[in-house]
Design an enzyme around this catalytic site. Structure first.
Site, mmCIF file in Angstrom:
data_model
loop_
_atom_site.group_PDB
_atom_site.id
_atom_site.type_symbol
_atom_site.label_atom_id
_atom_site.label_comp_id
_atom_site.label_asym_id
_atom_site.label_seq_id
_atom_site.Cartn_x
_atom_site.Cartn_y
_atom_site.Cartn_z
ATOM 1 C CG MET A 1 -49.137 -12.771 17.882
ATOM 2 S SD MET A 1 -47.572 -11.919 18.186
ATOM 3 C CE MET A 1 -48.092 -10.207 18.306
ATOM 4 C CD GLN B 1 -45.567 -18.507 20.568
ATOM 5 O OE1 GLN B 1 -46.382 -19.438 20.507
ATOM 6 N NE2 GLN B 1 -45.895 -17.316 21.043
ATOM 7 C CB THR C 1 -49.138 -11.529 22.880
ATOM 8 O OG1 THR C 1 -48.503 -12.725 23.350
ATOM 9 C CG2 THR C 1 -48.092 -10.724 22.129
ATOM 10 C CG ASN C 2 -49.300 -11.684 29.239
ATOM 11 O OD1 ASN C 2 -48.865 -10.994 30.153
ATOM 12 N ND2 ASN C 2 -50.598 -11.736 28.956
ATOM 13 C CB THR C 3 -46.224 -15.767 24.903
ATOM 14 O OG1 THR C 3 -47.077 -16.531 25.766
ATOM 15 C CG2 THR C 3 -45.081 -16.653 24.440
ATOM 16 C CB CYS D 1 -52.309 -16.276 28.635
ATOM 17 S SG CYS D 1 -52.796 -16.592 26.922
ATOM 18 C CB THR D 2 -53.882 -11.408 25.971
ATOM 19 O OG1 THR D 2 -53.409 -12.193 24.877
ATOM 20 C CG2 THR D 2 -52.780 -10.451 26.403
ATOM 21 C CD GLU D 3 -55.072 -15.458 23.599
ATOM 22 O OE1 GLU D 3 -54.875 -14.869 22.532
ATOM 23 O OE2 GLU D 3 -54.159 -15.694 24.420
#
Length: 228
Positions: free
Chosen positions: A10, A52, A83-85, A193-195
């Site tokens: 994710m 989401q 993932t953060n979200t 956000c991990t990206e």
């Protein structure tokens, strides 16, 4: 070494980054040919993204809880959600398993407080910036969290989903993020956000950067290599 479960996909772009940093971290700490004792389960992000958009958080929590159970059955002794979200549904995941979940916001809060930071900007998906599940966890530890204005939140969210999650790193988007940060008064910024760490690093902003992916990995390494 404890066995760590990685619940990822994710997106897989950031999960790959997690895997690399985790194994490098074990090698740096232990030397030689050491690598992380881990199991990974990656989801089809398109399914999660649909939930989401629809606001189907209960469905998402049930789904990820079932995925976490598969990691536990595979031998994971603890789990990180890459993932953060989707920490929006971490309670449902925790309820589904009997192993601990290392929350991504906790290591970030500890690092901020250790550095004496009181006010911090939060960048992430629209869900992370606009809903309170993430900010409240940070604020409960004594931090003041600010988010960009609405138009800038739209830009940040679009870049994450349309570019970074699809492996695209664009110079124009990097500059847009830098300009957004320049407008914000906080002395530090959370890459929530991990990206985002694929796009920006400390060299591109005068604000002190707290990359949640890297801090999450460090917390996971501490846990894996502790005696328990």
């Amino acid at each position: 070494m404890r066995v760590l479960g990685l619940l990822g996909g994710m997106s897989w772009e950031s999960t790959d980054y997690y895997y690399q940093r985790l194994n490098r971290g074990v090698r740096e700490r232990l030397g030689g040919l050491h690598s992380a004792h881990s199991v990974t389960y990656t989801v089809d992000f398109a399914e999660v993204e649909r939930m989401q958009v629809a606001g189907a958080w209960d469905e998402a929590g049930k789904f990820l809880g079932e995925c976490a159970q598969k990691l536990e059955r595979a031998g994971a002794e603890g789990l990180i959600l890459c993932t953060n979200t989707m920490h929006r549904v971490v309670d449902a995941i925790e309820d589904a398993i009997d192993i601990p979940v290392l929350h991504i916001a906790d290591g970030t809060a500890t690092a901020l407080l250790d550095d004496g930071v009181e006010e911090v900007a939060l960048l992430g998906t629209r869900y992370t910036m606009e809903q309170d599940f993430y900010r409240k966890r940070l604020e409960a530890k004594g931090l003041h969290v600010v988010v960009p204005e609405a138009e800038d939140r739209d830009t940040i969210h679009r870049v994450i989903f349309d570019e970074l999650c699809q492996g695209r790193v664009e110079a124009a988007s990097r500059q847009a993020y830098v300009q957004i940060l320049e407008k914000m008064p906080a002395e530090a910024v959370i890459f929530g956000c991990t990206e985002i760490g694929l796009l920006l690093d400390q060299s591109q902003t005068p604000k002190k950067v707290y990359d949640t992916t890297l801090l999450h990995v460090e917390a996971a390494l501490d846990w894996m290599l502790s005696e328990g």
